[in-house]
Motif scaffolding. Structure first.
Motif, PDB file in Angstrom:
ATOM      1  N   SER A  18       0.844  -1.190   0.000  1.00 32.64           N
ATOM      2  CA  SER A  18       0.000   0.000   0.000  1.00 32.64           C
ATOM      3  C   SER A  18       0.884   1.246   0.000  1.00 32.64           C
ATOM      4  CB  SER A  18      -0.909   0.008   1.238  1.00 32.64           C
ATOM      5  OG  SER A  18      -1.719  -1.155   1.277  1.00 32.64           O
ATOM      6  N   PRO A  19       0.341   2.401  -0.426  1.00 35.89           N
ATOM      7  CA  PRO A  19       1.166   3.620  -0.502  1.00 35.89           C
ATOM      8  C   PRO A  19       1.906   3.894   0.802  1.00 35.89           C
ATOM      9  CG  PRO A  19      -0.926   4.002  -1.583  1.00 35.89           C
ATOM     10  CD  PRO A  19      -1.026   2.640  -0.945  1.00 35.89           C
ATOM     11  N   ILE A  20       3.204   4.141   0.678  1.00 39.01           N
ATOM     12  CA  ILE A  20       4.046   4.384   1.851  1.00 39.01           C
ATOM     13  C   ILE A  20       5.134   5.382   1.492  1.00 39.01           C
ATOM     14  CG2 ILE A  20       5.604   2.450   1.325  1.00 39.01           C
ATOM     15  CD1 ILE A  20       5.922   2.073   4.371  1.00 39.01           C
ATOM     16  N   SER A  21       5.562   6.140   2.483  1.00 38.93           N
ATOM     17  CA  SER A  21       6.663   7.085   2.306  1.00 38.93           C
ATOM     18  C   SER A  21       7.747   6.768   3.328  1.00 38.93           C
ATOM     19  CB  SER A  21       6.179   8.524   2.499  1.00 38.93           C
ATOM     20  OG  SER A  21       5.198   8.879   1.547  1.00 38.93           O
ATOM     21  N   PHE A  22       8.993   6.835   2.891  1.00 39.60           N
ATOM     22  CA  PHE A  22      10.129   6.680   3.796  1.00 39.60           C
ATOM     23  C   PHE A  22      11.360   7.256   3.114  1.00 39.60           C
ATOM     24  CE2 PHE A  22       9.843   2.708   1.384  1.00 39.60           C
ATOM     25  CZ  PHE A  22      11.124   2.583   0.872  1.00 39.60           C
ATOM     26  N   GLN A  23      12.431   7.392   3.864  1.00 39.48           N
ATOM     27  CA  GLN A  23      13.678   7.860   3.273  1.00 39.48           C
ATOM     28  C   GLN A  23      14.846   7.046   3.809  1.00 39.48           C
ATOM     29  OE1 GLN A  23      14.344  11.977   4.245  1.00 39.48           O
ATOM     30  NE2 GLN A  23      14.542  11.621   6.434  1.00 39.48           N
ATOM     31  N   VAL A  24      15.903   7.043   3.034  1.00 35.97           N
ATOM     32  CA  VAL A  24      17.147   6.372   3.422  1.00 35.97           C
ATOM     33  C   VAL A  24      18.239   7.437   3.396  1.00 35.97           C
ATOM     34  CG1 VAL A  24      18.749   4.497   2.926  1.00 35.97           C
ATOM     35  CG2 VAL A  24      16.339   4.260   2.303  1.00 35.97           C
ATOM     36  N   ILE A  25      18.785   7.733   4.550  1.00 34.72           N
ATOM     37  CA  ILE A  25      19.805   8.775   4.667  1.00 34.72           C
ATOM     38  C   ILE A  25      21.132   8.145   5.068  1.00 34.72           C
ATOM     39  CG2 ILE A  25      18.083  10.528   5.260  1.00 34.72           C
ATOM     40  CD1 ILE A  25      18.948  10.250   8.187  1.00 34.72           C
ATOM     41  N   PRO A  26      22.249   8.885   4.917  1.00 36.96           N
ATOM     42  CA  PRO A  26      23.550   8.339   5.323  1.00 36.96           C
ATOM     43  C   PRO A  26      23.516   7.841   6.772  1.00 36.96           C
ATOM     44  CG  PRO A  26      23.869  10.353   4.077  1.00 36.96           C
ATOM     45  CD  PRO A  26      22.389  10.218   4.294  1.00 36.96           C
ATOM     46  N   GLY A  27      24.042   6.671   6.976  1.00 33.52           N
ATOM     47  CA  GLY A  27      24.047   6.061   8.305  1.00 33.52           C
ATOM     48  C   GLY A  27      22.925   5.077   8.530  1.00 33.52           C
ATOM     49  N   ASP A  28      21.867   5.140   7.692  1.00 34.75           N
ATOM     50  CA  ASP A  28      20.784   4.144   7.788  1.00 34.75           C
ATOM     51  C   ASP A  28      21.263   2.820   7.212  1.00 34.75           C
ATOM     52  OD1 ASP A  28      18.938   5.808   8.940  1.00 34.75           O
ATOM     53  OD2 ASP A  28      17.862   6.276   7.090  1.00 34.75           O
ATOM     54  N   ARG A  29      21.154   1.771   8.001  1.00 39.72           N
ATOM     55  CA  ARG A  29      21.457   0.424   7.510  1.00 39.72           C
ATOM     56  C   ARG A  29      20.206  -0.420   7.756  1.00 39.72           C
ATOM     57  NH1 ARG A  29      26.033   1.661  10.457  1.00 39.72           N
ATOM     58  NH2 ARG A  29      25.603   0.057  12.025  1.00 39.72           N
ATOM     59  N   ILE A  30      19.404  -0.517   6.722  1.00 38.61           N
ATOM     60  CA  ILE A  30      18.046  -1.046   6.847  1.00 38.61           C
ATOM     61  C   ILE A  30      17.980  -2.495   6.370  1.00 38.61           C
ATOM     62  CG2 ILE A  30      15.662  -0.788   6.042  1.00 38.61           C
ATOM     63  CD1 ILE A  30      16.416   2.233   5.590  1.00 38.61           C
ATOM     64  N   GLY A  31      17.445  -3.361   7.204  1.00 41.13           N
ATOM     65  CA  GLY A  31      17.174  -4.732   6.802  1.00 41.13           C
ATOM     66  C   GLY A  31      15.743  -4.819   6.307  1.00 41.13           C
ATOM     67  N   LEU A  32      15.561  -5.161   5.037  1.00 43.55           N
ATOM     68  CA  LEU A  32      14.222  -5.316   4.452  1.00 43.55           C
ATOM     69  C   LEU A  32      13.870  -6.801   4.500  1.00 43.55           C
ATOM     70  CD1 LEU A  32      11.771  -4.175   2.958  1.00 43.55           C
ATOM     71  CD2 LEU A  32      13.050  -4.394   0.817  1.00 43.55           C
ATOM     72  N   VAL A  33      12.889  -7.145   5.323  1.00 48.96           N
ATOM     73  CA  VAL A  33      12.580  -8.555   5.571  1.00 48.96           C
ATOM     74  C   VAL A  33      11.105  -8.839   5.288  1.00 48.96           C
ATOM     75  CG1 VAL A  33      14.405  -8.750   7.294  1.00 48.96           C
ATOM     76  CG2 VAL A  33      12.086  -8.172   8.033  1.00 48.96           C
ATOM     77  N   GLY A  34      10.761 -10.107   5.211  1.00 48.64           N
ATOM     78  CA  GLY A  34       9.407 -10.566   4.907  1.00 48.64           C
ATOM     79  C   GLY A  34       9.515 -11.868   4.148  1.00 48.64           C
ATOM     80  N   ARG A  35       8.407 -12.597   4.065  1.00 54.68           N
ATOM     81  CA  ARG A  35       8.453 -13.910   3.427  1.00 54.68           C
ATOM     82  C   ARG A  35       8.728 -13.784   1.937  1.00 54.68           C
ATOM     83  NH1 ARG A  35       4.210 -14.774   0.172  1.00 54.68           N
ATOM     84  NH2 ARG A  35       2.097 -14.098   0.700  1.00 54.68           N
ATOM     85  N   ASN A  36       9.162 -14.913   1.330  1.00 57.21           N
ATOM     86  CA  ASN A  36       9.365 -14.946  -0.117  1.00 57.21           C
ATOM     87  C   ASN A  36       8.071 -14.587  -0.833  1.00 57.21           C
ATOM     88  OD1 ASN A  36      11.454 -17.777   0.379  1.00 57.21           O
ATOM     89  ND2 ASN A  36      12.157 -15.762  -0.224  1.00 57.21           N
ATOM     90  N   GLY A  37       8.195 -13.716  -1.838  1.00 60.15           N
ATOM     91  CA  GLY A  37       7.022 -13.309  -2.603  1.00 60.15           C
ATOM     92  C   GLY A  37       6.298 -12.115  -2.021  1.00 60.15           C
ATOM     93  N   ALA A  38       6.777 -11.590  -0.888  1.00 61.52           N
ATOM     94  CA  ALA A  38       6.094 -10.446  -0.273  1.00 61.52           C
ATOM     95  C   ALA A  38       6.265  -9.172  -1.095  1.00 61.52           C
ATOM     96  CB  ALA A  38       6.621 -10.222   1.152  1.00 61.52           C
ATOM     97  N   GLY A  39       7.333  -9.108  -1.893  1.00 63.95           N
ATOM     98  CA  GLY A  39       7.557  -7.926  -2.713  1.00 63.95           C
ATOM     99  C   GLY A  39       8.862  -7.194  -2.425  1.00 63.95           C
ATOM    100  N   LYS A  40       9.759  -7.825  -1.660  1.00 67.05           N
ATOM    101  CA  LYS A  40      11.011  -7.160  -1.290  1.00 67.05           C
ATOM    102  C   LYS A  40      11.857  -6.849  -2.526  1.00 67.05           C
ATOM    103  CE  LYS A  40      12.457 -10.521   1.356  1.00 67.05           C
ATOM    104  NZ  LYS A  40      11.393 -11.486   1.059  1.00 67.05           N
ATOM    105  N   THR A  41      12.033  -7.854  -3.381  1.00 64.63           N
ATOM    106  CA  THR A  41      12.845  -7.657  -4.584  1.00 64.63           C
ATOM    107  C   THR A  41      12.186  -6.649  -5.520  1.00 64.63           C
ATOM    108  OG1 THR A  41      13.924  -9.824  -4.488  1.00 64.63           O
ATOM    109  CG2 THR A  41      13.710  -8.816  -6.665  1.00 64.63           C
ATOM    110  N   THR A  42      10.867  -6.726  -5.663  1.00 64.40           N
ATOM    111  CA  THR A  42      10.157  -5.775  -6.521  1.00 64.40           C
ATOM    112  C   THR A  42      10.343  -4.356  -6.006  1.00 64.40           C
ATOM    113  OG1 THR A  42       8.501  -7.474  -7.013  1.00 64.40           O
ATOM    114  CG2 THR A  42       7.914  -5.199  -7.519  1.00 64.40           C
ATOM    115  N   LEU A  43      10.257  -4.174  -4.701  1.00 61.33           N
ATOM    116  CA  LEU A  43      10.441  -2.846  -4.109  1.00 61.33           C
ATOM    117  C   LEU A  43      11.849  -2.318  -4.358  1.00 61.33           C
ATOM    118  CD1 LEU A  43       9.600  -0.445  -2.372  1.00 61.33           C
ATOM    119  CD2 LEU A  43      10.150  -1.816  -0.328  1.00 61.33           C
TER     120      LEU A  43
END
Length: 532
Positions: A18-43
């Motif tokens: 669903s529509p979401i807003s976020f940002q990635v700034i220097p120093g952010d080390r973000i783990g993007l997790v969720g089950r296979n097929g959730a959409g991580k690679t697409t995102l």
């Protein structure tokens, strides 16, 4: 910096995010997790600019380095070293310097002078871009990823899939990008390289989004976690490290369960009271209001998170075969002057379990491809015994026709199955509804893994050739695959960096490449698995 502004992610008609807003700034080390097929690679593809959101926009400032799950970039004739150096535009400079050196050695006096001038110009450009220190930096990164000087001097076409992927990772780390998007960066890395990568990413000053099922990597690196909930098509953002995230999710789930139970109890009491009041006409309005209060109470609390479904993977009993369904006699493989392995003999007996070990580049994948009949040996031959039926799982998913749908790929694996049976098997591998009509090219790495395994299941193979079958899988799916390997009654030849896969296989024998040493399995070989 990277900004997502009200982006919505879809796969065809299916809503992934669903529509979401976020940002990635220097120093952010973000783990993007969720089950296979959730959409991580697409995102991540959308964030990298290789896909388009259904709505919203992505704003990028600074440079960005993106490692997809299945990198296929680069001219096959290009040297591996030049592919890495090309991240800073140094490949053209180094090539001009090499060409000038050749002309200086062979040409006439005037040609040598011209070549010397060209060499000087190229060298000045090299110095302006960081000089020989930049070249040394690229070589150091490559070496830490298990790519020695010998490999860097080879054309890309001669490298294994694992080596090609590590070249792409080295290229991205050398690029000095401001923001990194890394999709399963530890695939095909040995234990030492993974340890080095952890340290590198811990000290990375820019922004980072990483998709990984390597819990130790996430624990060591991330300071934020984005959990993509496939059931709600939403991202839960946790501004904390991995261990605190796991604790917080458990705490949140207990709270939601407690609040829901309390709300259901109070709502039940209100509804019971409303039912009593409905019996009196004078209190009908009050009863209706009380029922509305009960509904509002239930809608005001979060429900328990729906548990992710897990693929049910089981290999059926194999078709009958002779005593020795597969043999290799005197197998050798070379690419030009590069000799991969020589005079390897092996015999795979009915029901036997064999693991192939060797350092990256030793020819493990090449051996499986030769045994599967996909690639020809330079010398020697493969002999198939009575009733032999092979099933090959390729680490790069080459067995999938990416232009065809999920359903059509399955039909090609077992033409005798009708549509209903095919869809039933696909459903057990979590492909339902319109998912089966999607072209394989849009699937994530984990989804491709599930589809390739589903095709093996319906193939009735009695010899499985498995090349890194647990890559790209979430922990629950990985456990299912390991159990399927453990209970399979046919023969298995396995290539893996995953100690759990070898433990599940309980191998009888080991083949060590490139020397071709065949031996009974013993725990002494276990320490070679992650070094492979």
């Amino acid at each position: 910096m990277l900004q997502a502004r009200d982006i919505e992610v879809r796969a065809g008609a299916r809503l992934l995010l669903s529509p979401i807003s976020f940002q990635v700034i220097p120093g952010d080390r973000i783990g993007l997790v969720g089950r296979n097929g959730a959409g991580k690679t697409t995102l991540t593809r959308i964030l990298a600019g290789e896909g388009i959101p259904a709505s919203g926009q992505v704003v990028r400032s600074g440079t960005l380095g993106y490692l997809p799950q299945d990198p296929r970039s680069g001219d096959p004739e290009q040297l591996a070293r030049d592919r890495v150096l090309g991240a800073r535009g140094l490949d053209h400079v180094m090539r001009r310097m090499r060409e000038a050196e050749e002309r200086m050695a062979d040409g006439s006096e005037s040609e040598r002078e011209e070549a010397m001038a060209a060499y000087t110009r190229a060298e000045n450009q090299l110095q302006a871009a960081g000089g020989y220190a930049a070249e040394a930096e690229a070589a150091r990164i490559a070496a830490n990823l298990g790519l020695p000087e010998r490999v860097l001097g080879q054309p890309l076409k001669t490298l294994s899939g694992g080596q090609r992927r590590r070249i792409e990772l080295a290229r991205i780390l050398f690029s000095d990008a401001d923001t990194l998007l890394l999709d399963e960066p530890t695939n095909h890395l040995d234990a030492d390289s993974i340890t080095w990568l952890r340290g590198y990413l811990q000290g990375f000053p820019g922004g980072l989004i990483i998709i990984s099922h390597d819990v130790e990597l996430l624990d060591a690196v991330v300071n934020k976690v984005f959990h993509l909930d496939a059931n709600r098509a939403e991202i839960d953002i946790y501004s904390m490290n991995w261990k605190r995230y796991l604790q917080q999710r458990e705490t949140d789930e207990k709270r939601r369960k407690r609040e829901l139970a309390n709300a259901e109890r109070k709502a039940s009491q209100l509804m019971a009271q409303a039912d009593k009041m409905r019996a009196k006409a004078t209190k009908a309005v009050a009863a209706q209001n009380m029922a509305k209060r009960a509904e509002k109470l239930l809608s005001s609390v979060e429900g328990e998170r729906t548990q992710d479904k897990v693929a049910k993977i089981r290999f059926p009993d194999p078709a009958p075969s002779g005593k020795t369904p597969l043999r290799g006699d005197g197998l050798s493989k070379s690419y030009g002057s590069l000799e991969v392995f020589t005079a390897v003999d092996l015999a795979i007996d009915r029901g036997s379990k064999v693991v192939i070990l060797g350092l990256n580049g030793a020819g493990k994948t090449t051996m499986l491809r030769i045994l599967a009949g996909i690639e020809e040996p330079s010398s020697g031959e493969v002999l198939y015994g009575h009733g032999a039926k092979l099933g090959y799982y390729a680490q790069e998913h080459e067995t999938l026709d990416v232009q065809r749908s999920v359903l059509d790929n399955m039909k090609s694996a077992s033409p005798n199955l009708n549509d209903t049976d095919v869809r039933k098997v696909l459903g057990s591998f979590l492909f339902t509804g319109d998912d089966v009509e999607k072209p394989a090219k849009v699937l994530s790495g984990g989804e491709k893994t599930r589809l390739a395994l589903a095709m093996l299941v319906v193939s009735a193979a009695n010899v499985l050739l498995l090349d890194e079958p647990t890559n790209n899988l979430d922990p629950a799916s990985r456990a299912e695959v390991l159990n399927a390997i453990r209970t399979y009654a046919g023969s298995v030849i396995l290539v893996t960096h995953d100690p759990g896969a070898v433990e599940a296989l309980e191998p009888d024998r080991v083949l060590v490449l490139p020397d071709g040493v065949e031996d009974l399995w013993s725990e002494e070989y276990a320490e070679l698995i992650q070094l492979a």
